[in-house]
Write a protein that holds these residues in place. Structure first.
Motif, PDB file in Angstrom:
ATOM      1  N   ALA A   1      47.789 -74.152  -6.831  1.00  0.00           N
ATOM      2  CA  ALA A   1      48.667 -75.174  -7.413  1.00  0.00           C
ATOM      3  C   ALA A   1      49.283 -74.653  -8.716  1.00  0.00           C
ATOM      4  CB  ALA A   1      47.891 -76.460  -7.661  1.00  0.00           C
ATOM      5  N   GLY A   2      48.491 -73.920  -9.502  1.00  0.00           N
ATOM      6  CA  GLY A   2      49.029 -73.301 -10.719  1.00  0.00           C
ATOM      7  C   GLY A   2      50.131 -72.310 -10.401  1.00  0.00           C
TER       8      GLY A   2
ATOM      9  N   ILE B   1      44.651 -70.012 -15.054  1.00  0.00           N
ATOM     10  CA  ILE B   1      44.317 -71.247 -15.774  1.00  0.00           C
ATOM     11  C   ILE B   1      43.885 -72.322 -14.780  1.00  0.00           C
ATOM     12  CG2 ILE B   1      45.332 -73.168 -17.081  1.00  0.00           C
ATOM     13  CD1 ILE B   1      46.980 -71.002 -18.606  1.00  0.00           C
ATOM     14  N   GLY B   2      44.639 -72.468 -13.698  1.00  0.00           N
ATOM     15  CA  GLY B   2      44.267 -73.449 -12.672  1.00  0.00           C
ATOM     16  C   GLY B   2      42.905 -73.153 -12.078  1.00  0.00           C
ATOM     17  N   PHE B   3      42.640 -71.893 -11.782  1.00  0.00           N
ATOM     18  CA  PHE B   3      41.362 -71.502 -11.193  1.00  0.00           C
ATOM     19  C   PHE B   3      40.205 -71.795 -12.143  1.00  0.00           C
ATOM     20  CE2 PHE B   3      38.050 -68.274 -10.459  1.00  0.00           C
ATOM     21  CZ  PHE B   3      37.708 -68.608  -9.148  1.00  0.00           C
TER      22      PHE B   3
ATOM     23  N   TYR C   1      37.776 -75.311  -3.966  1.00  0.00           N
ATOM     24  CA  TYR C   1      38.621 -76.239  -4.710  1.00  0.00           C
ATOM     25  C   TYR C   1      39.254 -75.561  -5.926  1.00  0.00           C
ATOM     26  CZ  TYR C   1      36.715 -80.122  -1.955  1.00  0.00           C
ATOM     27  OH  TYR C   1      36.357 -80.980  -0.944  1.00  0.00           O
ATOM     28  N   SER C   2      38.499 -74.689  -6.569  1.00  0.00           N
ATOM     29  CA  SER C   2      39.045 -73.958  -7.717  1.00  0.00           C
ATOM     30  C   SER C   2      40.193 -73.053  -7.275  1.00  0.00           C
ATOM     31  CB  SER C   2      37.947 -73.132  -8.389  1.00  0.00           C
ATOM     32  OG  SER C   2      36.940 -73.964  -8.880  1.00  0.00           O
ATOM     33  N   LEU C   3      40.013 -72.428  -6.136  1.00  0.00           N
ATOM     34  CA  LEU C   3      41.074 -71.578  -5.595  1.00  0.00           C
ATOM     35  C   LEU C   3      42.322 -72.402  -5.291  1.00  0.00           C
ATOM     36  CD1 LEU C   3      41.944 -68.781  -4.657  1.00  0.00           C
ATOM     37  CD2 LEU C   3      40.985 -69.319  -2.424  1.00  0.00           C
TER      38      LEU C   3
END
Length: 143
Positions: A68-69, A40-42, A61-63
Motif C-alpha cells: 500500500a505504501g 515505512i508501510g512495512f 499484513y505488514s507486507l
C-alpha cells in the motif's frame, strides 16, 4: 541576467531505462520515494499488527501495508513528475509505411496479404483507422 543564468546552468543528463529516456535526478528521487514509503508501510505494519492480528499473519499484513505504501508512492510520483514528452501525430501514407518496412527489412506485401486473408484483423484495422495505410496502395496498383 538571463544570458548569465543560461551559461551557469548545468546540462540536463538523461538515462535510458527500459527503452524510455528519463531525467536522472527524477529517476533517483522516484526510487527513493518508492522505497521509503514501502519500508515505512512495512515497519508500521510490524508495529501495529502484532496487537490486532494473529501471530502467523503479522508478516503478511505488514507486507500488504508495504505494498500500500508503494501505491501511495506511485501516486505521489505521478503528481511530482509529469510526462515531458509531447507526441505529434501526423497521418502516415502508404509510401511512408513502405519506407519503414524497407528499413526494418519486413515484407509489406506479405503483411498486406495477411491482412486481406484475415477479416478480423482487417475489421480491427478499419476501426482504428489504419487499414487504408496498408491496403490503399495495393488496391491502386491493381486498378
Amino acid at each position: 541576467m538571463s544570458e548569465e543564468r543560461a551559461h551557469n546552468e548545468k546540462p540536463v543528463t538523461y538515462v535510458e531505462v527500459i527503452g524510455d529516456t528519463v531525467y536522472g535526478k527524477h529517476l533517483i528521487t522516484t526510487i527513493a520515494i518508492s522505497i521509503s514509503f514501502s519500508l515505512i508501510g512495512f515497519f508500521i505494519g510490524k508495529q501495529i499488527f502484532p496487537s490486532i492480528a494473529p501471530e502467523e499473519m503479522v508478516k503478511s499484513y505488514s507486507l500488504l501495508l508495504g505494498i500500500a505504501g508503494s501505491l501511495v508512492a506511485l501516486f505521489i510520483n505521478t503528481i511530482l513528475f509529469k510526462p515531458k514528452r509531447t507526441l505529434n501525430e501526423v497521418p502516415s501514407t502508404s509510401d511512408e509505411l513502405e519506407d519503414v518496412y524497407k528499413q526494418l527489412r519486413f515484407d509489406i506485401e506479405e503483411e498486406r496479404q495477411s491482412i486481406l486473408n484475415d477479416p478480423v484483423t482487417a475489421q480491427e484495422m478499419k476501426e482504428q483507422g489504419i487499414y487504408n495505410m496498408f491496403i490503399k496502395e495495393k488496391e491502386d496498383k491493381q486498378k
